[in-house]
Design an enzyme around this catalytic site. Structure first.
Site, PDB file in Angstrom:
ATOM      1  N   LYS A 112       0.813  -1.223   0.000  1.00 36.41           N
ATOM      2  CA  LYS A 112       0.000   0.000   0.000  1.00 36.41           C
ATOM      3  C   LYS A 112       0.840   1.263   0.000  1.00 36.41           C
ATOM      4  O   LYS A 112       0.341   2.328  -0.345  1.00 36.41           O
ATOM      5  CB  LYS A 112      -0.955   0.011   1.196  1.00 36.41           C
ATOM      6  CG  LYS A 112      -2.141  -0.917   0.978  1.00 36.41           C
ATOM      7  CD  LYS A 112      -3.270  -0.649   1.956  1.00 36.41           C
ATOM      8  CE  LYS A 112      -4.454  -1.567   1.653  1.00 36.41           C
ATOM      9  NZ  LYS A 112      -5.410  -1.603   2.755  1.00 36.41           N
ATOM     10  N   LYS A 196      -4.204 -10.467  -7.753  1.00 38.84           N
ATOM     11  CA  LYS A 196      -5.417 -10.810  -7.020  1.00 38.84           C
ATOM     12  C   LYS A 196      -6.605  -9.979  -7.534  1.00 38.84           C
ATOM     13  O   LYS A 196      -6.436  -8.808  -7.859  1.00 38.84           O
ATOM     14  CB  LYS A 196      -5.113 -10.550  -5.539  1.00 38.84           C
ATOM     15  CG  LYS A 196      -6.271 -10.422  -4.615  1.00 38.84           C
ATOM     16  CD  LYS A 196      -5.815 -10.136  -3.192  1.00 38.84           C
ATOM     17  CE  LYS A 196      -5.955  -8.652  -2.886  1.00 38.84           C
ATOM     18  NZ  LYS A 196      -5.947  -8.332  -1.454  1.00 38.84           N
ATOM     19  N   LYS A 199     -11.073  -4.916  -5.366  1.00 37.96           N
ATOM     20  CA  LYS A 199     -11.955  -3.781  -5.635  1.00 37.96           C
ATOM     21  C   LYS A 199     -11.164  -2.526  -5.955  1.00 37.96           C
ATOM     22  O   LYS A 199     -11.702  -1.577  -6.482  1.00 37.96           O
ATOM     23  CB  LYS A 199     -12.916  -3.544  -4.468  1.00 37.96           C
ATOM     24  CG  LYS A 199     -12.268  -3.353  -3.113  1.00 37.96           C
ATOM     25  CD  LYS A 199     -13.304  -3.427  -1.985  1.00 37.96           C
ATOM     26  CE  LYS A 199     -12.620  -3.825  -0.678  1.00 37.96           C
ATOM     27  NZ  LYS A 199     -13.539  -4.359   0.316  1.00 37.96           N
TER      28      LYS A 199
HETATM   29  P1  TYM Z   1     -10.925  -7.345   3.048  1.00 37.25           P
HETATM   30  O1  TYM Z   1     -12.054  -6.432   3.404  1.00 37.25           O
HETATM   31  O2  TYM Z   1      -9.868  -6.834   2.132  1.00 37.25           O
HETATM   32  O3  TYM Z   1     -11.478  -8.674   2.425  1.00 37.25           O
HETATM   33  C1  TYM Z   1     -12.490  -9.421   3.074  1.00 37.25           C
HETATM   34  C2  TYM Z   1     -12.268 -10.910   2.880  1.00 37.25           C
HETATM   35  O4  TYM Z   1     -12.265 -11.251   1.491  1.00 37.25           O
HETATM   36  C3  TYM Z   1     -11.104 -11.997   1.177  1.00 37.25           C
HETATM   37  N1  TYM Z   1     -10.681 -11.694  -0.199  1.00 37.25           N
HETATM   38  C4  TYM Z   1     -10.404 -12.619  -1.131  1.00 37.25           C
HETATM   39  N2  TYM Z   1     -10.470 -13.959  -1.092  1.00 37.25           N
HETATM   40  C5  TYM Z   1     -10.134 -14.628  -2.217  1.00 37.25           C
HETATM   41  N3  TYM Z   1      -9.759 -14.017  -3.365  1.00 37.25           N
HETATM   42  C6  TYM Z   1      -9.677 -12.672  -3.447  1.00 37.25           C
HETATM   43  N4  TYM Z   1      -9.317 -12.078  -4.595  1.00 37.25           N
HETATM   44  C7  TYM Z   1     -10.019 -11.905  -2.288  1.00 37.25           C
HETATM   45  N5  TYM Z   1     -10.066 -10.576  -2.023  1.00 37.25           N
HETATM   46  C8  TYM Z   1     -10.463 -10.472  -0.737  1.00 37.25           C
HETATM   47  C9  TYM Z   1     -10.068 -11.527   2.182  1.00 37.25           C
HETATM   48  O5  TYM Z   1      -9.024 -12.479   2.343  1.00 37.25           O
HETATM   49  C10 TYM Z   1     -10.909 -11.377   3.437  1.00 37.25           C
HETATM   50  O6  TYM Z   1     -11.087 -12.630   4.076  1.00 37.25           O
HETATM   51  N6  TYM Z   1      -8.016  -7.116   7.103  1.00 37.25           N
HETATM   52  C11 TYM Z   1      -9.221  -7.712   6.554  1.00 37.25           C
HETATM   53  C12 TYM Z   1     -10.467  -7.426   7.371  1.00 37.25           C
HETATM   54  C13 TYM Z   1     -10.383  -7.763   8.824  1.00 37.25           C
HETATM   55  C14 TYM Z   1     -10.406  -9.068   9.398  1.00 37.25           C
HETATM   56  C15 TYM Z   1     -10.347  -8.865  10.812  1.00 37.25           C
HETATM   57  C16 TYM Z   1     -10.464 -10.353   8.876  1.00 37.25           C
HETATM   58  C17 TYM Z   1     -10.300  -6.869   9.854  1.00 37.25           C
HETATM   59  N7  TYM Z   1     -10.290  -7.530  11.041  1.00 37.25           N
HETATM   60  C18 TYM Z   1     -10.343  -9.921  11.698  1.00 37.25           C
HETATM   61  C19 TYM Z   1     -10.470 -11.434   9.778  1.00 37.25           C
HETATM   62  C20 TYM Z   1     -10.413 -11.213  11.163  1.00 37.25           C
HETATM   63  C21 TYM Z   1      -9.433  -7.155   5.163  1.00 37.25           C
HETATM   64  O7  TYM Z   1      -8.992  -6.072   4.839  1.00 37.25           O
HETATM   65  O8  TYM Z   1     -10.248  -7.918   4.387  1.00 37.25           O
END
Ligand code: TYM
Length: 335
Positions: A112, A196, A199
């Site tokens: 980032k 990957k 969004k």
């Molecule tokens: P975030 O909001 O970026 O994504 C949410 C979830 O979607 C999964 N994901 C994917 N899985 C497969 N292929 C992809 N291309 C893909 N893009 C996104 C992510 O792995 C995630 O599971 N830091 C986390 C949010 C968070 C969190 C937590 C997760 C905050 N606190 C505590 C678990 C436990 C995040 O930014 O996810």
């Protein structure tokens, strides 16, 4: 006892990656009868500036997506992070346990800030994984289903739990297990099989959004970059064919079938046959979800009510754990 926790950022727009890597699997955990706690991490979202009205809307839309994907706000606890103050409070304690070097090694932080002035990034963005550890450990969650990209953050959560237990000579926090399973834990871009699906990719053609209509989904899949060879008969045959592998994984994820089974049906056939079949499958899974999301979004007050109730239930679990943490670290608590 098993307790599942996971979270998603309300930073606008959910992709097929979020669905297959997270939402679909969250609903499966709930349906296994395990205790499940799912969070809309609005405090993580503001680590980069968000328009306040858009953030409110994205929070409600994400709540609608959770429900449309099968999360039952009775059986699971569904809420937004900022309504349960234990997350921020525990994150502060963890900021004092975790080391700057740990945060600096996070690949997401490096990605980032790559090519930018890291000095200008928010302090919150740097400390992001500490808040994530607090999300999980405020409930002493044992299992965290996520996509592949969150693996390193979960390792850091384990490091924080271990160091806390060690520094205060307690056996308080569990060492959480990441749950990264299934065919589609890393859904790739439709334009570039090495990136990957995200969004934040500038090209909308690179991803399928949960709210895309049937025509858009079919078009994007038809134009997805692939090599010219027919699909292989076996999973080994996908070696070195990232784009083909990605589409097979998506098919497997959407249908709940194994990759080998999908190749058993489509092996030897060209993308001219496979892509329309995949599009039909994707539309049949995603269009009821987006339909249900728009229905739920007609009544934002009801969504807010559900989130409030979820927050009450979450707070009832997290607050006593936080009180014990304050006690362990030596805070006087006299009211
Ligand atoms: P975030 O909001 O970026 O994504 C949410 C979830 O979607 C999964 N994901 C994917 N899985 C497969 N292929 C992809 N291309 C893909 N893009 C996104 C992510 O792995 C995630 O599971 N830091 C986390 C949010 C968070 C969190 C937590 C997760 C905050 N606190 C505590 C678990 C436990 C995040 O930014 O996810």
């Amino acid at each position: 006892p098993t307790r599942v926790f996971s979270g998603i950022q309300p930073s606008g727009g959910l992709t097929l990656g979020n669905y297959l890597g997270a939402l679909k699997r969250f609903a499966e955990k709930q349906d296994e009868g395990i205790e499940t706690i799912y969070c809309i991490v609005d405090m993580h979202a503001i680590t980069v500036w968000q328009d306040p009205d858009k953030l409110r809307n994205a929070t409600r839309e994400l709540a609608a997506a959770y429900i449309a994907c099968g999360i039952d706000p009775e059986r699971s606890i569904l809420f937004n992070q900022s309504q349960v103050s234990a997350h921020a409070e525990l994150a502060w304690v963890f900021n004092c346990v975790a080391r700057m070097g740990w945060m600096g090694r996070m690949t997401q932080w490096k990605d980032k800030t790559a090519g930018k002035d890291a000095e200008a990034a928010s302090l919150g963005l740097f400390a992001y994984p500490s808040l994530m550890a607090a999300d999980i450990l405020a409930y002493k969650a044992t299992h965290v289903p996520v996509g592949e990209d969150q693996k390193q953050h979960l390792e850091l959560t384990r490091d924080i739990a271990t160091k806390f237990n060690h520094d205060y000579r307690v056996n308080f926090f569990p060492i959480t297990e990441p749950v990264i399973e299934g065919a589609a834990t890393r859904v790739m871009s439709l334009r570039d099989g090495s990136k990957k699906m995200s969004k934040s990719d500038p090209s909308d053609a690179s991803r399928i959004n949960l709210t895309d209509d049937a025509d858009t989904i079919a078009k994007k899949l038809k134009r997805a970059v692939t090599d010219p060879a027919p699909l292989p008969e076996t999973v080994e045959g996908l070696e070195g064919r990232a784009e083909a592998r990605n589409l097979v994984n998506i098919y497997a994820g959407l249908s709940g079938r194994a990759q080998a089974d999908v190749l058993g049906e489509f092996g030897g056939k060209g993308f001219g046959v496979f892509k329309p079949a995949l599009a039909e499958l994707a539309v049949s899974v995603l269009s009821p979800i987006s339909g249900e999301m728009s229905r739920l979004m007609q009544d934002p007050a009801e969504i807010d009510r559900l989130l409030g109730r979820g927050a009450d239930r979450a707070d009832a679990i997290a607050q006593p754990i936080l009180e014990q943490v304050y006690d362990i670290v030596g805070m006087v608590r006299s009211r």
